[in-house]
Structures are given as structure tokens and as C-alpha cells.
Design an enzyme around this catalytic site. Sequence first.
Site, PDB file in Angstrom:
ATOM      1  N   HIS A  31      -0.572   5.186  -3.864  1.00 26.03           N
ATOM      2  CA  HIS A  31      -1.598   4.931  -4.879  1.00 26.03           C
ATOM      3  C   HIS A  31      -0.915   4.549  -6.174  1.00 26.03           C
ATOM      4  CE1 HIS A  31      -5.139   5.423  -7.384  1.00 26.03           C
ATOM      5  NE2 HIS A  31      -5.828   5.358  -6.266  1.00 26.03           N
ATOM      6  N   ASP A  51      -8.544   7.227   1.394  1.00 26.85           N
ATOM      7  CA  ASP A  51      -8.934   6.552   2.632  1.00 26.85           C
ATOM      8  C   ASP A  51      -8.342   7.180   3.882  1.00 26.85           C
ATOM      9  OD1 ASP A  51     -10.460   4.526   1.376  1.00 26.85           O
ATOM     10  OD2 ASP A  51      -8.605   3.552   0.754  1.00 26.85           O
TER      11      ASP A  51
HETATM   12  N1  ACO Z   1       3.371   2.084   3.169  1.00 25.88           N
HETATM   13  C1  ACO Z   1       4.684   1.775   3.012  1.00 25.88           C
HETATM   14  N2  ACO Z   1       5.293   1.554   1.820  1.00 25.88           N
HETATM   15  C2  ACO Z   1       4.516   1.658   0.731  1.00 25.88           C
HETATM   16  C3  ACO Z   1       3.148   1.985   0.808  1.00 25.88           C
HETATM   17  C4  ACO Z   1       2.580   2.205   2.077  1.00 25.88           C
HETATM   18  N3  ACO Z   1       1.286   2.523   2.227  1.00 25.88           N
HETATM   19  N4  ACO Z   1       2.626   2.024  -0.447  1.00 25.88           N
HETATM   20  C5  ACO Z   1       3.646   1.722  -1.277  1.00 25.88           C
HETATM   21  N5  ACO Z   1       4.791   1.514  -0.568  1.00 25.88           N
HETATM   22  C6  ACO Z   1       6.132   1.222  -1.111  1.00 25.88           C
HETATM   23  C7  ACO Z   1       6.193  -0.179  -1.673  1.00 25.88           C
HETATM   24  O1  ACO Z   1       6.591  -1.101  -0.672  1.00 25.88           O
HETATM   25  C8  ACO Z   1       7.215  -0.025  -2.770  1.00 25.88           C
HETATM   26  O2  ACO Z   1       8.516   0.074  -2.175  1.00 25.88           O
HETATM   27  P1  ACO Z   1       9.813  -0.506  -2.961  1.00 25.88           P
HETATM   28  O3  ACO Z   1       9.871   0.250  -4.261  1.00 25.88           O
HETATM   29  O4  ACO Z   1      10.959  -0.232  -2.047  1.00 25.88           O
HETATM   30  O5  ACO Z   1       9.542  -1.968  -3.150  1.00 25.88           O
HETATM   31  C9  ACO Z   1       6.907   1.372  -3.336  1.00 25.88           C
HETATM   32  O6  ACO Z   1       6.308   2.087  -2.231  1.00 25.88           O
HETATM   33  C10 ACO Z   1       5.970   1.349  -4.521  1.00 25.88           C
HETATM   34  O7  ACO Z   1       4.757   0.745  -4.104  1.00 25.88           O
HETATM   35  P2  ACO Z   1       3.976  -0.387  -4.863  1.00 25.88           P
HETATM   36  O8  ACO Z   1       3.587  -1.475  -3.892  1.00 25.88           O
HETATM   37  O9  ACO Z   1       4.691  -0.774  -6.104  1.00 25.88           O
HETATM   38  O10 ACO Z   1       2.673   0.387  -5.253  1.00 25.88           O
HETATM   39  P3  ACO Z   1       1.397  -0.239  -5.909  1.00 25.88           P
HETATM   40  O11 ACO Z   1       0.992   0.713  -6.936  1.00 25.88           O
HETATM   41  O12 ACO Z   1       1.604  -1.649  -6.344  1.00 25.88           O
HETATM   42  O13 ACO Z   1       0.337  -0.295  -4.700  1.00 25.88           O
HETATM   43  C11 ACO Z   1      -1.179   0.483  -3.068  1.00 25.88           C
HETATM   44  C12 ACO Z   1      -0.552   0.734  -4.435  1.00 25.88           C
HETATM   45  C13 ACO Z   1      -1.765  -0.934  -3.018  1.00 25.88           C
HETATM   46  C14 ACO Z   1      -2.304   1.473  -2.859  1.00 25.88           C
HETATM   47  C15 ACO Z   1      -0.112   0.637  -1.981  1.00 25.88           C
HETATM   48  O14 ACO Z   1       0.385   1.959  -1.991  1.00 25.88           O
HETATM   49  C16 ACO Z   1      -0.637   0.295  -0.588  1.00 25.88           C
HETATM   50  O15 ACO Z   1      -0.615  -0.868  -0.212  1.00 25.88           O
HETATM   51  N6  ACO Z   1      -1.108   1.297   0.211  1.00 25.88           N
HETATM   52  C17 ACO Z   1      -1.682   1.032   1.515  1.00 25.88           C
HETATM   53  C18 ACO Z   1      -3.094   0.512   1.377  1.00 25.88           C
HETATM   54  C19 ACO Z   1      -4.053   1.594   0.924  1.00 25.88           C
HETATM   55  O16 ACO Z   1      -4.088   2.704   1.451  1.00 25.88           O
HETATM   56  N7  ACO Z   1      -4.886   1.229  -0.044  1.00 25.88           N
HETATM   57  C20 ACO Z   1      -5.911   2.140  -0.598  1.00 25.88           C
HETATM   58  C21 ACO Z   1      -5.563   2.550  -1.972  1.00 25.88           C
HETATM   59  S1  ACO Z   1      -6.716   3.707  -2.617  1.00 25.88           S
HETATM   60  C22 ACO Z   1      -8.080   2.777  -2.941  1.00 25.88           C
HETATM   61  O17 ACO Z   1      -8.045   1.674  -3.348  1.00 25.88           O
HETATM   62  C23 ACO Z   1      -9.301   3.352  -2.624  1.00 25.88           C
END
Ligand code: ACO
Length: 428
Positions: free
Chosen positions: A306, A363
Site C-alpha cells: 500500500h 483487498d
Molecule cells: N507484490 C510484490 N512486490 C510489491 C508489491 C506486491 N504486491 N507491492 C509493492 N511491491 C514492491 C515494488 O515492486 C517495489 O519494489 P522495489 O523497491 O524493489 O522496486 C516496492 O515494493 C515498493 O512498491 P511501490 O510499487 O513503490 O509501491 P506503490 O506505493 O507505488 O504501489 C500498490 C502501491 C499499487 C498498492 C502496490 O503495492 C501493488 O501493486 N500492490 C498489489 C495490488 C493491490 O493489492 N492493490 C490494492 C491496493 S489497496 C486499494 O487500492 C484498495
Amino acid sequence: MAEFATVTIDGIEHQFPIITGTEGERAIDISRLRAEAGVITLDDGYGNTGSCESAITFIDGEKGILRYRGVPIEDLAARSSFIETAELLIFGELPDVEEREEFRELLIENSALHRDMRKHFDGFPSTAHPMAILSAMVNAIQTHEVRDPYITDRQHFKQAAAGLLAKTRTIAAASYKSHVGQPIAYPRYDLPYAENFLHMMFSVPYRDYEATPEVAHALNMFLVLHADHEQNCSTSTVRMVASSGANMFASVSAGVNALWGPLHGGANMGVIEMLEDIRDHGLKPVDYINRVKDRTSGVKLMGFGHRVYRNFDPRAKILKEAADNLLDAMHITDPLLDIAREVEQAALADDYFASRKLYPNVDFYSGIILRAIGIPLDMFTVLFAIGRTPGWIAHWKEVSDNPKQRIYRPRQIYVGEQLSEWVPRAER
Ligand code: ACO
């Protein structure tokens, strides 16, 4: 005492005020930065950008705190109804008995769709995604029923807000009925919000659906937990559209589309698809985790991570317990719940997730609850949208009521071609 941040650009010092919120959050107000220093800030994805001051929802992502208008989410989930929570968000206070009764009446009076709106459902192919139908139909409400979509007086706003909340639910259920080829069920005046939705989804002409108290409670809690989440992608979209002066229905319809994406509200479908994939291919959760960690796979652990929470999402904690309780009460076992628990344990024990502070989000367990209730997978994000509607309305109102509101209009750093010559087609 006023505090300032000093920025030095080209050897010249500039001072910008530091703003402090009621919970001690601090921000540098750089609104005069370009005018004074000739530069802008660059913040791809807005990770460090406060786009507004807002009095609706407070989140402390480090401590896992979520409050609507100051009221802790745990109290609302345990004790409040979805509509009471909606009134808290939209009007700023928990309603007293009279206000609650008045709003109940408004919801009842405004829950049916204009007869002509029903024709729209016939125009969509049976394969249409219910989120596409929902966004189109929310936008269409104003064309049929609202005399002045710009909503100027308070009573008119109350009625329009009640109408949008009630009709979103009616549209969602009607789109499902059209999809499965059953007649649309009319809303009932005697049922509370969540029970009425379930009635419209599952009643058929020869048999009324009666929700058990456990099912109604679980759906009500699901909706309360989704009701607002400050400046998330869809809410920021609603605010952005609202800032141009667009009406509430147009703004909320845009929010529905933003929510649809798999990184946002679409993740609740993605989690179930992931768990089914693990089950159907006989994968071990740890193998799936390894696939996620392999950055070339492009696979994410859905329902994890998140932007704001760097600790447990408080909504996920509540939903995990609620999923357990609901399945117990219904005497059903869902193998996907066991897989979800194993995946969560494997991820939390893994340094990839620990070092990045990735925890289950709202979720991760919500889909288990929706499955148990009998909601089909492609309606999951629609349920999220119904839940988020009070938040969208509250944010639209906050933008519309702000006398100092300017149109949302970010800048950019241009990295394209420099001045280039127009060449006649034959010479290209
Ligand atoms: N699985 C694997 N790796 C992940 C995940 C994940 N679910 N979420 C983040 N990471 C990793 C990223 O690849 C990144 O790695 P790095 O630093 O080596 O490049 C690091 O963790 C930081 O993540 P960001 O992408 O910078 O996080 P951001 O804040 O941009 O994205 C998000 C947040 C979109 C929710 C992301 O965590 C994600 O895609 N999660 C899966 C989808 C999801 O569950 N979405 C629902 C969110 S809650 C809502 O909207 C209701």
C-alpha cells in the site's frame, strides 16, 4: 510560532511556510515556489505531494490508524451501519435520530431508477463488465432525474447524495440481473441498505431472498470499511474532475473508472484469481511467493502493499477476523481462505516483503467474504464502488464548497523533442 523551510536555488535563499495538520502532519507549502524561484517540484506518482487540505479522513500509515471525521474505523466497523457512516463522511457528524430518519426517507424515495434509465441496460452486451455499466449509468442519472446537477442548496444536496447512494446500489444489482438474464428486482422500502442490495441481487419473481443477520452484518462491515480512504487514486480523480466545476455525477462516474484498475479496486478480483491459480495448479504458497520475487515474472502479490500503510492495514485485520466469523456462522469451509492464510504467513516471513514493509491490504481478505455471500467475481469491484460512494460524495462536496478552490492542474518537466521542423508528407 510560524515555521519555514529554506530552499537555496542559484545561490538565493527562499523561505516557504510549514503547514501543520490537526494530527501533527507537516508539509512545506510550495505554492509560491515557481513564482519566486522559477522551479517546480517533480514527484512522479505523487508519493510526497499533498494535493489539498482535507477534514474528512485521517490515516497514519506507520501506526496503522484510520479514522473517518475523527472516529476510529474499528468502532465504526463494529457498531455503525453503512448509511450512518455515509452521513458521518458526507455531512461531517454522526446523525441524530431525526437526521437518520430523514436520510432513510430520502434513500427510499430516491432508490428506484427512472423508467427510461432501464432502457440503457438493454444497450449493453451481456458480456459488458459491470464496472463499465456502473460508470456509464452513474453519469446518466443526471440526464434523467436531476434538475440542477450543480446542486446549490443544502436540501438539494442531501437529496442528490441520497439519490446517488441509493441508485448506485440499484444500478449495480440491475446490471447483474441483466447479465444473468433475470428480471430486475425493485428496491424494498422496509429493508436496510445492505439487505436491500442483497434482495435486489438475489430475489427472483418466485422466491424472495432474505439475508441472514450474519450475511447482512458482514456486507455492512465491508461497505463501512471501504467508505473512504483520503486521497487515493479514485478519490483524487473525483476531486480533480470536481475542481473543474463538473457536477457530482460526472465526478463520481470518473472515480468509478479509476477504481476499476487492478492496482486499485480491481485488486479484490485479482486476489481471488491468484488464490484460484494457486489452488488449480497445486502450487505451494512459497513457490508463488518466489514467482512474485522474480522481478522478470511481472507477477505481484495481489492484496499486498500500500502506498500509505507501511504497517498492517487496519481494514485487513478487521476483514480477516470477519471472514473467519462469517464462514463459521455459515458452516462453510473455503479452501481459498486456507490458501490465503498460508500465502500471508509465507510473505510475512520473507525478507522481500518485510524489507519493503509490504503487508496485506483491504483487498486480501475481502473477496473471501464476498464469495461466501454469493457475490460473483466480476461484481467484486462494483461492491467496492458502492462502498466508496460516500467518500467520493464527501470529497466532491469539500472541493465544491471551498471558496479558494483552484482547478487541479499539475505541471510537468518536458523531455520530448526540441523545436523541430514540419516536413511536407512527400519528403518524410
Ligand atoms: N507484490 C510484490 N512486490 C510489491 C508489491 C506486491 N504486491 N507491492 C509493492 N511491491 C514492491 C515494488 O515492486 C517495489 O519494489 P522495489 O523497491 O524493489 O522496486 C516496492 O515494493 C515498493 O512498491 P511501490 O510499487 O513503490 O509501491 P506503490 O506505493 O507505488 O504501489 C500498490 C502501491 C499499487 C498498492 C502496490 O503495492 C501493488 O501493486 N500492490 C498489489 C495490488 C493491490 O493489492 N492493490 C490494492 C491496493 S489497496 C486499494 O487500492 C484498495
